[in-house]
Design a protein around this motif. Structure first.
Motif, PDB file in Angstrom:
ATOM      1  N   ARG A 442       0.829  -1.204   0.000  1.00 52.96           N
ATOM      2  CA  ARG A 442       0.000   0.000   0.000  1.00 52.96           C
ATOM      3  C   ARG A 442       0.868   1.260   0.000  1.00 52.96           C
ATOM      4  O   ARG A 442       2.025   1.235   0.436  1.00 52.96           O
ATOM      5  CB  ARG A 442      -0.928  -0.001   1.217  1.00 52.96           C
ATOM      6  CG  ARG A 442      -1.964  -1.108   1.174  1.00 52.96           C
ATOM      7  CD  ARG A 442      -2.811  -1.147   2.431  1.00 52.96           C
ATOM      8  NE  ARG A 442      -3.729  -2.278   2.394  1.00 52.96           N
ATOM      9  CZ  ARG A 442      -4.946  -2.246   1.858  1.00 52.96           C
ATOM     10  NH1 ARG A 442      -5.401  -1.121   1.316  1.00 52.96           N
ATOM     11  NH2 ARG A 442      -5.714  -3.320   1.844  1.00 52.96           N
ATOM     12  N   LEU A 443       0.273   2.335  -0.485  1.00 51.50           N
ATOM     13  CA  LEU A 443       0.982   3.603  -0.548  1.00 51.50           C
ATOM     14  C   LEU A 443       0.408   4.570   0.486  1.00 51.50           C
ATOM     15  O   LEU A 443      -0.811   4.636   0.680  1.00 51.50           O
ATOM     16  CB  LEU A 443       0.864   4.209  -1.951  1.00 51.50           C
ATOM     17  CG  LEU A 443       1.427   3.357  -3.096  1.00 51.50           C
ATOM     18  CD1 LEU A 443       1.179   4.054  -4.433  1.00 51.50           C
ATOM     19  CD2 LEU A 443       2.915   3.093  -2.900  1.00 51.50           C
ATOM     20  N   LEU A 444       1.300   5.304   1.128  1.00 50.22           N
ATOM     21  CA  LEU A 444       0.883   6.341   2.060  1.00 50.22           C
ATOM     22  C   LEU A 444       0.275   7.511   1.281  1.00 50.22           C
ATOM     23  O   LEU A 444       0.444   7.605   0.061  1.00 50.22           O
ATOM     24  CB  LEU A 444       2.081   6.815   2.882  1.00 50.22           C
ATOM     25  CG  LEU A 444       2.775   5.768   3.773  1.00 50.22           C
ATOM     26  CD1 LEU A 444       4.014   6.386   4.421  1.00 50.22           C
ATOM     27  CD2 LEU A 444       1.831   5.253   4.826  1.00 50.22           C
ATOM     28  N   PRO A 445      -0.402   8.429   1.949  1.00 46.16           N
ATOM     29  CA  PRO A 445      -0.982   9.589   1.258  1.00 46.16           C
ATOM     30  C   PRO A 445       0.025  10.389   0.442  1.00 46.16           C
ATOM     31  O   PRO A 445      -0.344  11.030  -0.542  1.00 46.16           O
ATOM     32  CB  PRO A 445      -1.551  10.426   2.411  1.00 46.16           C
ATOM     33  CG  PRO A 445      -1.904   9.417   3.454  1.00 46.16           C
ATOM     34  CD  PRO A 445      -0.833   8.380   3.356  1.00 46.16           C
ATOM     35  N   ASP A 446       1.317  10.373   0.826  1.00 40.81           N
ATOM     36  CA  ASP A 446       2.328  11.121   0.064  1.00 40.81           C
ATOM     37  C   ASP A 446       3.030  10.261  -0.972  1.00 40.81           C
ATOM     38  O   ASP A 446       4.020  10.684  -1.580  1.00 40.81           O
ATOM     39  CB  ASP A 446       3.348  11.758   1.008  1.00 40.81           C
ATOM     40  CG  ASP A 446       4.151  10.729   1.802  1.00 40.81           C
ATOM     41  OD1 ASP A 446       3.877   9.521   1.667  1.00 40.81           O
ATOM     42  OD2 ASP A 446       5.045  11.140   2.577  1.00 40.81           O
ATOM     43  N   GLY A 447       2.529   9.028  -1.181  1.00 37.84           N
ATOM     44  CA  GLY A 447       3.059   8.174  -2.232  1.00 37.84           C
ATOM     45  C   GLY A 447       4.137   7.213  -1.810  1.00 37.84           C
ATOM     46  O   GLY A 447       4.536   6.331  -2.591  1.00 37.84           O
ATOM     47  N   ARG A 448       4.668   7.324  -0.603  1.00 34.63           N
ATOM     48  CA  ARG A 448       5.686   6.377  -0.138  1.00 34.63           C
ATOM     49  C   ARG A 448       5.068   5.009   0.129  1.00 34.63           C
ATOM     50  O   ARG A 448       3.898   4.922   0.530  1.00 34.63           O
ATOM     51  CB  ARG A 448       6.338   6.892   1.143  1.00 34.63           C
ATOM     52  CG  ARG A 448       7.307   8.051   0.966  1.00 34.63           C
ATOM     53  CD  ARG A 448       7.890   8.474   2.313  1.00 34.63           C
ATOM     54  NE  ARG A 448       6.890   9.105   3.166  1.00 34.63           N
ATOM     55  CZ  ARG A 448       7.068   9.365   4.464  1.00 34.63           C
ATOM     56  NH1 ARG A 448       8.203   9.011   5.062  1.00 34.63           N
ATOM     57  NH2 ARG A 448       6.113   9.955   5.156  1.00 34.63           N
ATOM     58  N   PRO A 449       5.830   3.938  -0.079  1.00 39.34           N
ATOM     59  CA  PRO A 449       5.296   2.611   0.255  1.00 39.34           C
ATOM     60  C   PRO A 449       5.089   2.469   1.760  1.00 39.34           C
ATOM     61  O   PRO A 449       5.809   3.084   2.561  1.00 39.34           O
ATOM     62  CB  PRO A 449       6.376   1.651  -0.249  1.00 39.34           C
ATOM     63  CG  PRO A 449       7.624   2.470  -0.293  1.00 39.34           C
ATOM     64  CD  PRO A 449       7.196   3.870  -0.634  1.00 39.34           C
ATOM     65  N   MET A 450       4.124   1.669   2.158  1.00 43.29           N
ATOM     66  CA  MET A 450       3.793   1.496   3.572  1.00 43.29           C
ATOM     67  C   MET A 450       4.756   0.489   4.196  1.00 43.29           C
ATOM     68  O   MET A 450       4.411  -0.666   4.467  1.00 43.29           O
ATOM     69  CB  MET A 450       2.342   1.038   3.723  1.00 43.29           C
ATOM     70  CG  MET A 450       1.795   1.214   5.131  1.00 43.29           C
ATOM     71  SD  MET A 450       0.015   0.942   5.201  1.00 43.29           S
ATOM     72  CE  MET A 450      -0.256   1.105   6.968  1.00 43.29           C
ATOM     73  N   GLU A 451       5.986   0.947   4.394  1.00 41.08           N
ATOM     74  CA  GLU A 451       7.013   0.138   5.048  1.00 41.08           C
ATOM     75  C   GLU A 451       7.005   0.492   6.530  1.00 41.08           C
ATOM     76  O   GLU A 451       7.479   1.562   6.932  1.00 41.08           O
ATOM     77  CB  GLU A 451       8.389   0.412   4.441  1.00 41.08           C
ATOM     78  CG  GLU A 451       8.516  -0.036   2.995  1.00 41.08           C
ATOM     79  CD  GLU A 451       9.889   0.260   2.430  1.00 41.08           C
ATOM     80  OE1 GLU A 451      10.651   1.033   3.069  1.00 41.08           O
ATOM     81  OE2 GLU A 451      10.216  -0.263   1.356  1.00 41.08           O
ATOM     82  N   LEU A 452       6.454  -0.390   7.326  1.00 36.43           N
ATOM     83  CA  LEU A 452       6.327  -0.148   8.764  1.00 36.43           C
ATOM     84  C   LEU A 452       7.555  -0.715   9.472  1.00 36.43           C
ATOM     85  O   LEU A 452       7.744  -1.931   9.552  1.00 36.43           O
ATOM     86  CB  LEU A 452       5.048  -0.802   9.295  1.00 36.43           C
ATOM     87  CG  LEU A 452       4.716  -0.593  10.776  1.00 36.43           C
ATOM     88  CD1 LEU A 452       4.756   0.871  11.154  1.00 36.43           C
ATOM     89  CD2 LEU A 452       3.358  -1.173  11.099  1.00 36.43           C
ATOM     90  N   ILE A 453       8.402   0.182   9.966  1.00 33.89           N
ATOM     91  CA  ILE A 453       9.649  -0.233  10.624  1.00 33.89           C
ATOM     92  C   ILE A 453       9.377  -0.456  12.105  1.00 33.89           C
ATOM     93  O   ILE A 453       8.967   0.449  12.824  1.00 33.89           O
ATOM     94  CB  ILE A 453      10.739   0.838  10.442  1.00 33.89           C
ATOM     95  CG1 ILE A 453      11.008   1.078   8.952  1.00 33.89           C
ATOM     96  CG2 ILE A 453      12.024   0.409  11.161  1.00 33.89           C
ATOM     97  CD1 ILE A 453      11.926   2.266   8.691  1.00 33.89           C
ATOM     98  N   ILE A 454       9.595  -1.684  12.563  1.00 33.85           N
ATOM     99  CA  ILE A 454       9.425  -2.022  13.976  1.00 33.85           C
ATOM    100  C   ILE A 454      10.802  -2.270  14.582  1.00 33.85           C
ATOM    101  O   ILE A 454      11.532  -3.166  14.142  1.00 33.85           O
ATOM    102  CB  ILE A 454       8.525  -3.269  14.152  1.00 33.85           C
ATOM    103  CG1 ILE A 454       7.134  -2.983  13.590  1.00 33.85           C
ATOM    104  CG2 ILE A 454       8.446  -3.659  15.627  1.00 33.85           C
ATOM    105  CD1 ILE A 454       6.167  -4.154  13.746  1.00 33.85           C
ATOM    106  N   GLU A 455      11.148  -1.477  15.579  1.00 31.37           N
ATOM    107  CA  GLU A 455      12.453  -1.599  16.222  1.00 31.37           C
ATOM    108  C   GLU A 455      12.328  -2.463  17.469  1.00 31.37           C
ATOM    109  O   GLU A 455      11.344  -2.369  18.204  1.00 31.37           O
ATOM    110  CB  GLU A 455      13.009  -0.209  16.554  1.00 31.37           C
ATOM    111  CG  GLU A 455      13.228   0.618  15.290  1.00 31.37           C
ATOM    112  CD  GLU A 455      13.813   1.992  15.562  1.00 31.37           C
ATOM    113  OE1 GLU A 455      13.982   2.346  16.751  1.00 31.37           O
ATOM    114  OE2 GLU A 455      14.096   2.714  14.591  1.00 31.37           O
ATOM    115  N   THR A 456      13.326  -3.307  17.689  1.00 28.54           N
ATOM    116  CA  THR A 456      13.308  -4.228  18.822  1.00 28.54           C
ATOM    117  C   THR A 456      14.580  -4.042  19.644  1.00 28.54           C
ATOM    118  O   THR A 456      15.563  -3.454  19.180  1.00 28.54           O
ATOM    119  CB  THR A 456      13.231  -5.697  18.355  1.00 28.54           C
ATOM    120  OG1 THR A 456      14.547  -6.145  17.987  1.00 28.54           O
ATOM    121  CG2 THR A 456      12.309  -5.846  17.144  1.00 28.54           C
ATOM    122  N   ALA A 457      14.540  -4.586  20.865  1.00 26.61           N
ATOM    123  CA  ALA A 457      15.731  -4.523  21.721  1.00 26.61           C
ATOM    124  C   ALA A 457      16.746  -5.602  21.368  1.00 26.61           C
ATOM    125  O   ALA A 457      17.845  -5.621  21.921  1.00 26.61           O
ATOM    126  CB  ALA A 457      15.318  -4.660  23.189  1.00 26.61           C
ATOM    127  N   GLY A 458      16.381  -6.514  20.481  1.00 28.77           N
ATOM    128  CA  GLY A 458      17.313  -7.538  20.043  1.00 28.77           C
ATOM    129  C   GLY A 458      17.733  -8.510  21.115  1.00 28.77           C
ATOM    130  O   GLY A 458      18.773  -9.159  21.005  1.00 28.77           O
TER     131      GLY A 458
END
Length: 636
Positions: A442-458
């Motif tokens: 999916r594309l965000l309203p500004d045209g960027r792809p919907m790449e949801l970055i989830i950060e973890t403590a590893g």
């Protein structure tokens, strides 16, 4: 108006296997062999003079436990130098503490009176002493209140928040050596529970020791010399450096915990020896703790399971995950231990936190749309994760309180938690995210792809494994999950700064709230709740930092948290809890995946009195603390 009377305290105390000396004869104290040489040399008083006049007597038989034999060294491991503070957590000596049924009962205190949650009278034990033998009296409370908490140099922000009610500090008085009174104009129903926390506020200090470093009690020239010797900027910096009852890293600082730190500086192994002045004895007169020495080794996180498997620990929970259970079971015979599976008390074993305060305006608006959060939740195949990671031993569901809490609701636990790709896609389309690129993202309203970055403590392999499964199912709803492992401290700092789009952590620490539990952690009162760090900062700093909550449901949570504080009945407090939990279930500020995942607890075959079935929870319970390690003992 409610007043805690002695019969009520007695009922709760007896339920936990404790007795009140005024109602039962105190047994003749027995000297520990550990300190016998010092006693015989005259360097330490006999045990009868070291105990309070009314020690806390533990009836182990009433608790279904064995009477122990003092002695031995118990081994355990942590993964960071600063985690030697776990000895304060596990020791769990508190003014008042939770019993195994999560009732609040006196511990360090002999008793307390609660007059309408407005006036609390704390009764100390006559003759109680710090680990260095100095008296533990109301002077230690006065010193903290007047010379530390209300000293601008030592406490620039003033007394801790839990003591401020409707913007007002309490009136604190000290009628005699064994009485301390806290009194407010309005109710402070969170007071006792806060004292019982895994990380307690310590509203007292070893005044005889710390006065040596306070400008009110020391000659200025002598104090200046001490500041120079310590190479710090001021007497306040020196005082704060030495005043570490929770960090437990100053071996000279007296303590009331069952074991005292006998090691100085940074080491691979720290030794903690029995406190000769500890206030608890068993009903045969044996002073607790039974175990003479706790040896805490600092090891790399990846080595905890391997060293446990090799039999190099006597009691281990931290650093172990469910994925280690099978290899631990296989090593039991050679390692001379058993592997227990305890229940966990967090509201969710794995929870995804969309950052509603993310600095990117486009992403922030997307994440603030509840339809998007619901769709992300519906796009998670919880049953597959449960099967793959926990052999179906956990419980799939949204983040909510656990069945052991009186506020548990199955509807809340299952809200938006079914695996429904069609509904998730429909919600995202409805939210205006109906355009996709050539890969189906999916594309965000500004045209960027919907790449949801989830950060973890590893730190937990189970988190990475779960997110790999989520990655596959989210692609079916047009969301590209990108996982980014970081160091824990770096992750938190990025979240607090608004630089993290989403993060993953446990759910609420306290998944077992009772009617006396404050629901403040359900409202935007703390930056540590990773979905709204800026709102939490705003509350914590009185508006100096962060942002005011600007979503109606979040504002309602703040109102409800205040309603709980000023409520006068349990029914009113229960109603607040119910509504706040319903808001969370509906709004999904944190997307829970599952809860109740078993926690491996490895116990050496020579260690006794560790419960077979128990709860592993930070709040309430302090992990091992509520199960009283001072009653564990070794048999060789």
């Amino acid at each position: 108006m409610f007043k805690t009377t002695r019969p009520l305290i007695l009922a709760a105390t007896l339920a936990f296997g404790w007795t009140l000396p005024a109602l039962a004869d105190v047994p003749v104290p027995q000297e520990s062999s550990f300190w016998s040489a010092e006693v015989n040399a005259g360097d330490l008083p006999p045990v009868s003079e070291r105990l309070p006049k009314d020690p806390l007597v533990v009836d182990l038989a009433a608790k279904g436990r064995e009477f122990g034999t003092p002695g031995g060294t118990m081994r355990t491991m942590v993964t960071r130098s600063k985690d030697i503070r776990q000895m304060v957590v596990y020791g769990y000596a508190r003014l008042v503490g939770f019993d195994e049924n999560y009732n609040i009962v006196p511990d360090i205190l002999a008793s307390f009176d609660n007059d309408g949650n407005r006036k609390f009278t704390l009764h100390l034990r006559e003759g109680h002493k710090w680990s260095d033998g100095s008296p533990f009296t109301s002077e230690d409370f006065r010193y903290w209140w007047e010379d530390v908490a209300n000293n601008e140099l030592l406490s620039p922000s003033g007394p801790p928040d839990f003591l401020i009610v409707e913007g007002k500090a309490p009136t604190v008085s000290f009628p005699d050596e064994t009485t301390v009174i806290y009194e407010w104009d309005d109710p402070n129903p969170d007071f006792l529970q806060t004292l019982a926390q895994a990380r307690p506020p310590f509203i007292y200090r070893p005044s005889a020791f710390l006065k040596q470093y306070h400008e009110n009690y020391v000659d200025p020239e002598d104090l200046a010399a001490q500041v120079d010797d310590a190479r710090v900027k001021s007497w306040a910096a020196l005082h704060n450096k030495l005043d570490n009852l929770y960090k437990f890293d100053n071996h000279k600082l007296p303590t009331l915990q069952p074991w005292l730190n006998a090691s100085s500086g940074k080491k691979i192994r720290h030794n903690f020896v029995r406190n000769p002045y500890y206030h608890r004895i068993d009903s045969k007169g044996v002073q607790l703790p039974y175990i003479d020495v706790v040896e805490m080794e600092i090891v790399a996180p990846g080595l905890v399971a391997a060293k446990t498997n090799a039999g190099e620990t006597d009691l281990q929970g931290r650093g172990l995950a469910f994925r280690d259970a099978s290899i631990l079971k296989k090593g039991e015979a050679v390692g001379n231990y058993k592997t227990l599976l305890w229940k966990t008390g967090v509201a969710s074993q794995i929870a995804i936190y969309p950052n509603l305060n993310y600095a990117d305006e486009v992403w922030r608006d997307v994440l603030r749309d509840v339809r998007v959060r619901r769709a992300l939740s519906l796009g998670i195949d919880r049953k597959t994760i449960n099967q793959a990671l926990y052999f179906k031993l956990a419980k799939p569901g949204a983040m909510s309180v656990l069945p052991a809490s009186p506020f548990y609701s199955e509807d809340n636990a299952q809200a938006w938690a079914q695996y429904d790709i069609d509904m998730a896609n429909a919600l995202l389309d409805e939210a205006g995210l109906d355009q996709r690129d050539g890969s189906g993202i999916r594309l965000l309203p500004d045209g960027r792809p919907m790449e949801l970055i989830i950060e973890t403590a590893g730190e937990r392999q189970e988190v990475e494994n779960a997110l790999q499964i989520v990655t596959d199912t989210w692609r079916e709803i047009g969301v590209d999950l990108v996982m980014r492992p970081l160091d824990r401290d770096i992750l938190r700092n990025r979240v607090f700064a608004g630089n993290t789009m989403a993060s993953v952590w446990f759910g609420w620490d306290d998944g077992l709230p009772q009617v006396h539990t404050s629901p403040a952690y359900l409202a935007p009162t703390d930056q540590v709740f990773l979905a709204w760090p800026k709102w939490g900062q705003y509350y914590q700093t009185g508006g100096e930092v962060g942002e005011a909550p600007d979503m109606p449901e979040a504002e309602r949570l703040m109102t409800l948290a205040h309603d709980w504080e000023i409520a006068t009945t349990d029914e009113q407090r229960a109603a607040v809890w119910t509504e706040m939990l319903e808001i969370h279930a509906d709004q999904l500020y944190a997307i829970g995946i599952l809860n109740g995942a078993p926690q491996p607890i490895v116990v050496s075959n020579r260690l006794h009195n560790v419960p077979e079935q128990a709860m592993w929870a930070w709040e309430p319970g302090a992990h091992f603390g509520v199960h009283r390690p001072d009653e564990f003992f070794l048999v060789d």
